[in-house]
Write a protein that holds these residues in place. Structure first.
Motif, short mmCIF file in Angstrom:
data_model
loop_
_atom_site.label_atom_id
_atom_site.label_comp_id
_atom_site.label_asym_id
_atom_site.label_seq_id
_atom_site.Cartn_x
_atom_site.Cartn_y
_atom_site.Cartn_z
N LYS A 242 0.85 -1.19 0.00
CA LYS A 242 0.00 0.00 0.00
C LYS A 242 0.89 1.24 0.00
N ILE A 243 0.57 2.20 -0.89
CA ILE A 243 1.28 3.47 -0.93
C ILE A 243 0.26 4.59 -0.84
N LYS A 244 0.74 5.77 -0.50
CA LYS A 244 -0.12 6.95 -0.45
C LYS A 244 0.25 7.85 -1.62
N TRP A 245 -0.72 8.16 -2.47
CA TRP A 245 -0.51 8.99 -3.65
C TRP A 245 -0.83 10.44 -3.33
N ARG A 246 0.15 11.31 -3.49
CA ARG A 246 -0.01 12.75 -3.24
C ARG A 246 -0.52 13.04 -1.83
N ASN A 247 -0.10 12.21 -0.89
CA ASN A 247 -0.44 12.37 0.53
C ASN A 247 -1.92 12.34 0.83
N GLU A 248 -2.74 11.78 -0.06
CA GLU A 248 -4.16 11.74 0.24
C GLU A 248 -4.86 10.45 -0.16
N THR A 249 -4.45 9.80 -1.22
CA THR A 249 -5.16 8.62 -1.72
C THR A 249 -4.33 7.36 -1.50
N ASP A 250 -4.92 6.36 -0.86
CA ASP A 250 -4.24 5.08 -0.69
C ASP A 250 -4.41 4.24 -1.95
N ILE A 251 -3.29 3.69 -2.43
CA ILE A 251 -3.31 2.81 -3.60
C ILE A 251 -2.65 1.50 -3.20
N LEU A 252 -3.29 0.40 -3.53
CA LEU A 252 -2.73 -0.92 -3.28
C LEU A 252 -2.08 -1.40 -4.58
N LEU A 253 -0.73 -1.46 -4.58
CA LEU A 253 0.01 -1.97 -5.74
C LEU A 253 0.14 -3.48 -5.60
#
Length: 80
Positions: A41-52
């Motif tokens: 899991k990463i945070k995109w632009r400090n607002e959206t969680d994305i599961l790679l």
């Protein structure tokens, strides 16, 4: 959820490691190193969680072997 898909041994695990900034997936010159999908899991632009999800390589139909390779393709296709 964002799946990293591609043929065997083209750098999918290397891309995952570069994006997350750590050695999360094992990288090798040997095709078939990744069998199980690897989630991070990463945070995109400090607002959206994305599961790679790093998946095993997928060959064209008829070019893969019976056994573990068939299972890894099945697991990768389930992620889609």
């Amino acid at each position: 959820k964002l799946a990293i898909l591609g043929r065997p041994n083209v750098g999918k695990s290397s891309i995952l490691n570069a994006i997350v900034g750590k050695n999360r997936a094992i990288v090798s010159n040997i095709a078939g190193t990744t069998h199980d999908p690897i989630d991070e899991k990463i945070k995109w632009r400090n607002e959206t969680d994305i599961l790679l999800v790093d998946t095993a390589g997928i060959r064209r139909r008829g070019h893969h072997k019976i056994g573990i390779e068939s299972l890894t393709i099945l697991w990768a296709m389930q992620i889609i």
